[in-house]
Design a protein around this motif. Structure first.
Motif, mmCIF file in Angstrom:
data_model
loop_
_atom_site.group_PDB
_atom_site.id
_atom_site.type_symbol
_atom_site.label_atom_id
_atom_site.label_comp_id
_atom_site.label_asym_id
_atom_site.label_seq_id
_atom_site.Cartn_x
_atom_site.Cartn_y
_atom_site.Cartn_z
ATOM 1 N N GLY A 109 -42.394 44.201 23.666
ATOM 2 C CA GLY A 109 -43.042 44.848 24.807
ATOM 3 C C GLY A 109 -43.133 46.355 24.727
ATOM 4 N N LYS A 110 -42.636 46.957 23.648
ATOM 5 C CA LYS A 110 -42.690 48.410 23.511
ATOM 6 C C LYS A 110 -44.135 48.869 23.314
ATOM 7 N N SER A 111 -44.502 49.990 23.963
ATOM 8 C CA SER A 111 -45.880 50.473 23.917
ATOM 9 C C SER A 111 -46.013 51.728 23.064
ATOM 10 N N PHE A 112 -47.213 51.907 22.487
ATOM 11 C CA PHE A 112 -47.501 53.057 21.630
ATOM 12 C C PHE A 112 -48.907 53.560 21.923
ATOM 13 N N TYR A 113 -49.123 54.843 21.723
ATOM 14 C CA TYR A 113 -50.464 55.405 21.930
ATOM 15 C C TYR A 113 -51.154 55.674 20.606
ATOM 16 N N ARG A 114 -50.415 55.565 19.487
ATOM 17 C CA ARG A 114 -51.023 55.699 18.165
ATOM 18 C C ARG A 114 -50.947 54.365 17.428
ATOM 19 N N LYS A 115 -52.066 53.999 16.804
ATOM 20 C CA LYS A 115 -52.155 52.719 16.097
ATOM 21 C C LYS A 115 -51.165 52.655 14.936
ATOM 22 N N LYS A 116 -51.032 53.740 14.182
ATOM 23 C CA LYS A 116 -50.139 53.746 13.023
ATOM 24 C C LYS A 116 -48.681 53.573 13.439
ATOM 25 N N ALA A 117 -48.299 54.206 14.557
ATOM 26 C CA ALA A 117 -46.929 54.067 15.056
ATOM 27 C C ALA A 117 -46.662 52.624 15.450
ATOM 28 N N HIS A 118 -47.663 51.993 16.049
ATOM 29 C CA HIS A 118 -47.548 50.577 16.441
ATOM 30 C C HIS A 118 -47.376 49.692 15.205
ATOM 31 N N GLU A 119 -48.171 49.969 14.157
ATOM 32 C CA GLU A 119 -48.094 49.173 12.926
ATOM 33 C C GLU A 119 -46.746 49.362 12.236
ATOM 34 N N ARG A 120 -46.224 50.581 12.250
ATOM 35 C CA ARG A 120 -44.901 50.826 11.652
ATOM 36 C C ARG A 120 -43.818 50.070 12.416
ATOM 37 N N HIS A 121 -43.939 50.067 13.740
ATOM 38 C CA HIS A 121 -42.944 49.385 14.577
ATOM 39 C C HIS A 121 -42.920 47.883 14.310
ATOM 40 N N LEU A 122 -44.077 47.269 14.107
ATOM 41 C CA LEU A 122 -44.159 45.822 13.900
ATOM 42 C C LEU A 122 -43.336 45.364 12.696
ATOM 43 N N LYS A 123 -43.164 46.255 11.723
ATOM 44 C CA LYS A 123 -42.405 45.903 10.529
ATOM 45 C C LYS A 123 -40.933 45.655 10.821
ATOM 46 N N CYS A 124 -40.421 46.239 11.936
ATOM 47 C CA CYS A 124 -38.998 46.047 12.253
ATOM 48 C C CYS A 124 -38.712 44.619 12.704
ATOM 49 N N HIS A 125 -39.767 43.881 13.096
ATOM 50 C CA HIS A 125 -39.600 42.477 13.494
ATOM 51 C C HIS A 125 -39.847 41.519 12.331
ATOM 52 N N SER A 126 -40.177 42.056 11.168
ATOM 53 C CA SER A 126 -40.493 41.218 10.005
ATOM 54 C C SER A 126 -39.377 41.299 8.974
ATOM 55 N N ASP A 127 -39.197 40.210 8.219
ATOM 56 C CA ASP A 127 -38.201 40.189 7.137
ATOM 57 C C ASP A 127 -38.797 40.639 5.809
ATOM 58 N N GLU A 128 -40.086 40.902 5.808
ATOM 59 C CA GLU A 128 -40.767 41.299 4.582
ATOM 60 C C GLU A 128 -40.357 42.709 4.160
ATOM 61 N N LYS A 129 -40.037 42.880 2.867
ATOM 62 C CA LYS A 129 -39.662 44.178 2.313
ATOM 63 C C LYS A 129 -40.470 44.424 1.038
ATOM 64 N N PRO A 130 -41.712 44.875 1.197
ATOM 65 C CA PRO A 130 -42.609 45.001 0.039
ATOM 66 C C PRO A 130 -42.361 46.222 -0.842
#
Length: 301
Positions: free
Chosen positions: A139-160
Motif C-alpha cells: 500500500g505504499k505510495s510513490f510519485y515517481r515511477k522509478k521509485a515505485h519500480e525499485r520498491h517492488l523489488k523488495c517484495h521479490s526473491d529475484e536477485k539478478p
C-alpha cells in the motif's frame, strides 16, 4: 510581404527574406535583415568596431584576449562587458539573482522537495499528486515511477545482479555497486601466477579460482560443477528454468537476462554502433561485425 514556409524535416517555420530571397527561421529573420540595412547596433567597447549581430560581437571580443568581468554592485553577479551589465540592471535581473541565492528552507514532508518560499510549498502540496503509483502488496505510495519500480523489488526473491568479485547476489544494481564500494574497494594487487593486476585482494582470491581445478559448486539437477557460485546460478537459469522475466516493451519478446534484452532493443531503435573500417558497412552488434569481417573480407577482428 513576408512569405512563410514549413520545413517538415525540423518543423521550423521558415520566412523568406524579401531582399535576398533566402529562407531563414522566423525567429532569426529580423536579425538577418539587419545585414541588408547596414544597421550595426552592437559595438565593441574596446576598439569601437560595430556589428549587425550580437553573436558576431561576441566572437570579435575574443580577439582582445581574456578580460576582467564587471561586477554588479547590487547583487555581485559578474558580467562580460558594460553592455551586459546595463542590460542586467535594466531588466531587473538583480532581484532574480538574489532570489536564486536564497536558501531553500521549506521542505515537503511527503516527497522532500525544497522551496525558497512557503507559498510555493503550500501550492505544491495542494496540487501535486504524491500517490500516483501505489504498491499493491503493502500500500505504499510513490510519485515517481522509478521509485515505485525499485520498491517492488523488495517484495521479490529475484536477485539478478551478482558481484563479479565474490559472487554475492543482489536485488538491484545500486545495491551491487554499494557492496563493491564498501566491501571490495580499490587496492590493486597482482596475481603471482599470471601477473594480472586486480583492484583488491578479495578480487585476487576470486581470480585465483581460474588457476585451480577445484569445482566446489555443483548443479542439483544435472551434476555439472562450477568454480564460482554465479556460474552455477547462470547455468540453472539458462538450462533448468523456463522463466524469462525481462520482456521487450516494443514487441513483447522475453529474455532470461537484462543484457540480452538490451542487445535485442538495438534491433528496434535501428542503432548501428559497429562500423566496418574497410567498406564502412554498419552493424547493430559486435558479433555481426566480426562475422562480416570473416565472411566478406576474410579477416579476423
Amino acid at each position: 510581404m513576408i512569405e512563410y514556409n514549413i520545413d517538415i524535416s525540423n518543423r521550423a517555420v521558415m520566412g523568406k527574406c524579401n531582399i535576398c530571397g533566402k529562407y531563414i527561421t522566423k525567429n532569426n529573420l529580423p536579425t538577418h535583415k539587419k545585414l541588408h540595412s547596414g544597421e550595426k547596433p552592437y559595438s565593441c567597447d574596446i576598439c569601437a568596431k560595430s556589428f549587425s549581430r550580437r553573436i558576431d560581437l561576441t566572437r570579435h571580443i575574443k580577439i582582445h584576449g581574456p578580460r576582467k568581468k564587471l561586477e554588479c554592485s547590487n547583487c555581485g553577479k559578474k558580467l562580460l562587458n558594460q553592455l551586459s551589465l546595463d542590460r542586467h540592471i535594466e531588466r531587473g535581473m538583480c532581484e532574480k539573482t538574489k532570489l536564486f541565492k536564497t536558501e531553500k528552507k521549506f521542505k515537503c514532508d511527503i516527497c522532500s522537495v525544497l522551496f525558497r518560499e512557503e507559498e510555493n510549498l503550500i501550492k505544491h502540496q495542494e496540487t501535486f499528486v504524491h500517490d500516483k503509483y501505489t504498491c499493491e502488496t503493502c500500500g505504499k505510495s510513490f510519485y515517481r515511477k522509478k521509485a515505485h519500480e525499485r520498491h517492488l523489488k523488495c517484495h521479490s526473491d529475484e536477485k539478478p545482479y551478482s558481484c563479479d568479485l565474490c559472487g554475492i547476489s543482489f536485488k538491484s544494481e545500486n545495491y551491487d555497486k554499494k557492496h563493491k564500494e564498501m566491501v571490495h574497494g580499490e587496492k590493486p594487487v597482482s596475481c603471482t601466477v599470471c601477473g594480472k593486476v586486480v583492484k583488491h585482494e578479495r578480487y585476487l582470491k576470486y581470480h585465483m579460482v581460474t588457476h585451480s581445478e577445484e569445482r566446489a559448486y555443483s548443479c542439483e539437477h544435472c551434476g555439472q560443477t562450477f568454480r564460482r557460485p554465479n556460474g552455477l546460478q547462470k547455468h540453472k537459469m539458462y538450462h533448468h528454468s523456463d522463466e524469462r522475466p525481462y520482456s521487450c516493451d516494443v514487441c513483447g519478446k522475453a529474455f532470461k537476462d537484462k543484457q540480452t534484452l538490451d542487445k535485442h532493443k538495438n534491433i528496434h531503435n535501428k542503432a548501428e554502433h559497429f562500423r566496418c573500417d574497410i567498406c564502412t558497412r554498419s552493424f547493430s552488434f559486435m558479433s555481426a561485425l566480426k562475422r562480416h569481417y570473416q565472411r566478406v573480407h576474410k579477416k579476423t577482428k
